[in-house]
Enzyme design. Structure first.
Site, PDB file in Angstrom:
ATOM      1  N   CYS A  73       0.569  -0.595   1.873  1.00  0.00           N
ATOM      2  CA  CYS A  73       0.968   0.773   1.854  1.00  0.00           C
ATOM      3  C   CYS A  73       2.098   0.703   0.588  1.00  0.00           C
ATOM      4  O   CYS A  73       3.145   0.540   0.700  1.00  0.00           O
ATOM      5  CB  CYS A  73       1.540   0.692   3.551  1.00  0.00           C
ATOM      6  SG  CYS A  73       2.197   2.202   3.347  1.00  0.00           S
ATOM      7  N   ASN A 195      -9.511   5.084   3.203  1.00  0.00           N
ATOM      8  CA  ASN A 195      -8.619   6.041   3.435  1.00  0.00           C
ATOM      9  C   ASN A 195      -9.594   6.957   2.685  1.00  0.00           C
ATOM     10  O   ASN A 195      -9.957   6.251   1.668  1.00  0.00           O
ATOM     11  CB  ASN A 195      -7.333   5.881   2.513  1.00  0.00           C
ATOM     12  CG  ASN A 195      -6.638   4.529   2.869  1.00  0.00           C
ATOM     13  OD1 ASN A 195      -5.664   5.251   3.870  1.00  0.00           O
ATOM     14  ND2 ASN A 195      -7.149   3.032   2.193  1.00  0.00           N
ATOM     15  N   GLU A 213      -5.666   8.798   6.275  1.00  0.00           N
ATOM     16  CA  GLU A 213      -4.971   7.488   5.814  1.00  0.00           C
ATOM     17  C   GLU A 213      -6.141   6.547   7.181  1.00  0.00           C
ATOM     18  O   GLU A 213      -5.861   7.292   8.413  1.00  0.00           O
ATOM     19  CB  GLU A 213      -3.899   7.608   6.071  1.00  0.00           C
ATOM     20  CG  GLU A 213      -2.611   7.945   4.867  1.00  0.00           C
ATOM     21  CD  GLU A 213      -1.294   7.210   4.316  1.00  0.00           C
ATOM     22  OE1 GLU A 213      -2.079   5.784   4.689  1.00  0.00           O
ATOM     23  OE2 GLU A 213      -0.722   7.910   4.173  1.00  0.00           O
ATOM     24  N   CYS A 222       0.910   8.854   0.581  1.00  0.00           N
ATOM     25  CA  CYS A 222       0.400   7.895   0.449  1.00  0.00           C
ATOM     26  C   CYS A 222       0.522   7.315  -0.855  1.00  0.00           C
ATOM     27  O   CYS A 222      -0.175   7.625  -1.965  1.00  0.00           O
ATOM     28  CB  CYS A 222      -1.223   8.004   1.189  1.00  0.00           C
ATOM     29  SG  CYS A 222      -2.111   6.281   0.821  1.00  0.00           S
ATOM     30  N   GLY A 225      -3.119   5.908  -2.507  1.00  0.00           N
ATOM     31  CA  GLY A 225      -3.636   6.707  -2.766  1.00  0.00           C
ATOM     32  C   GLY A 225      -3.203   7.462  -3.787  1.00  0.00           C
ATOM     33  O   GLY A 225      -5.051   7.453  -4.125  1.00  0.00           O
TER      34      GLY A 225
END
Length: 277
Positions: A73, A195, A213, A222, A225
């Site tokens: 993450c 995602n 997500e 994100c 992302g």
């Protein structure tokens, strides 16, 4: 149990000092309860600071708000690094923290005043390793056709240690993310789910992005992302290798370095409060 609450551009996490054990101190089911915004602390995920592995200073694991465990993450690892400075009792500008994750070694650098720069490593573009069944046998997934809810989308796919499906649109504000996001996440072409980012090109050096997500739903930001967004933008000829990515919670600075092929992310990680549960 003591905890600290941090956020990276509104993507918020419960941080737990887990250095005394190599297993998370709470179960996925308990993490779901902690993340509940009405009956718990409220967060997009619970992050654990575990003992070292593979020559790294710390190990990071995370349970999403639905109890699933992602490989990595981006916003979370910035919060992780800032929390570690709290545990160590000092913030040393320029200090690097090699962190073991399920996506490999990720290295944040403390920039000071709540800012963290993270070497996110190399993007993975091979379909089987993302993973996706789109363009099987090909070198990458760029501008592939995908039908979702009887509508055809042109998508690109990138892994930043976790899978991303990226869609360029005229306006991110016009996307019914709550409706379409779950359909992308669970589409059959993504065997580990995905995602999903919808991207609007404002300028070659400035992108807007909204995200659904995997395991958390709509979030304000994100990090992985945003990194995948710039990689996909470069592959589609839509943006520069260094970009500002605007998310609902704020902006991240992303660079896909041509020399080492690594993606670098710079953004904030701020403490909200600490408490006992």
């Amino acid at each position: 149990m003591q905890f600290s609450k941090y956020h990276g551009l509104g993507n918020d996490f419960i941080l737990i000092d887990n250095r005394q054990s190599d297993q998370p101190l709470v179960t996925p089911a308990e993490a779901v309860k902690m993340c509940d915004r009405h009956f718990g602390i409220g967060a997009d995920g619970v992050i654990f600071v575990l003992p070292p592995q593979n020559n790294c200073q710390y190990t990071m694991r995370i349970f999403n708000s639905d109890g699933s465990e992602p490989e990595m993450c981006g916003n979370g690892i910035r919060c992780f690094a800032q929390f570690v400075t709290e545990l160590e009792g000092k913030e040393e500008v320029g200090k690097q923290y090699p962190i073991h994750t399920l996506a490999g070694t990720i290295t944040p650098t403390i920039k000071g005043e709540g800012m963290i720069r993270v070497d996110m490593g190399e993007p993975e573009l091979t379909p089987a390793k993302i993973p996706t069944t789109l363009n099987q046998g090909g070198e990458k997934v760029v501008r592939e056709s995908l039908t979702v809810a009887d509508k055809e989308y042109e998508v690109s796919c990138v892994s930043m240690g976790n899978p991303h499906c990226l869609v360029f649109v005229d306006s991110v504000a016009d996307i019914d993310l709550e409706k379409i996001g779950p359909l992308f996440e669970t589409h059959a072409v993504f065997p580990q789910k995905t995602n999903t980012e919808f991207i609007e090109v404002v300028r070659p050096d400035y992108l807007k992005m909204r995200v659904w997500e995997r395991g958390a739903g709509i979030t304000l930001a994100c990090g992985t992302g945003a990194c995948a967004t710039v990689v996909a933008g470069v592959l589609n000829g839509k943006c520069d290798r260094t970009c500002t990515v605007e998310l609902p919670g704020g902006c991240l600075e992303i660079e896909w370095n041509e020399e080492d092929n690594h993606v670098y992310m710079t953004g904030p990680a701020l403490k909200v409060f600490s408490g006992n549960m």
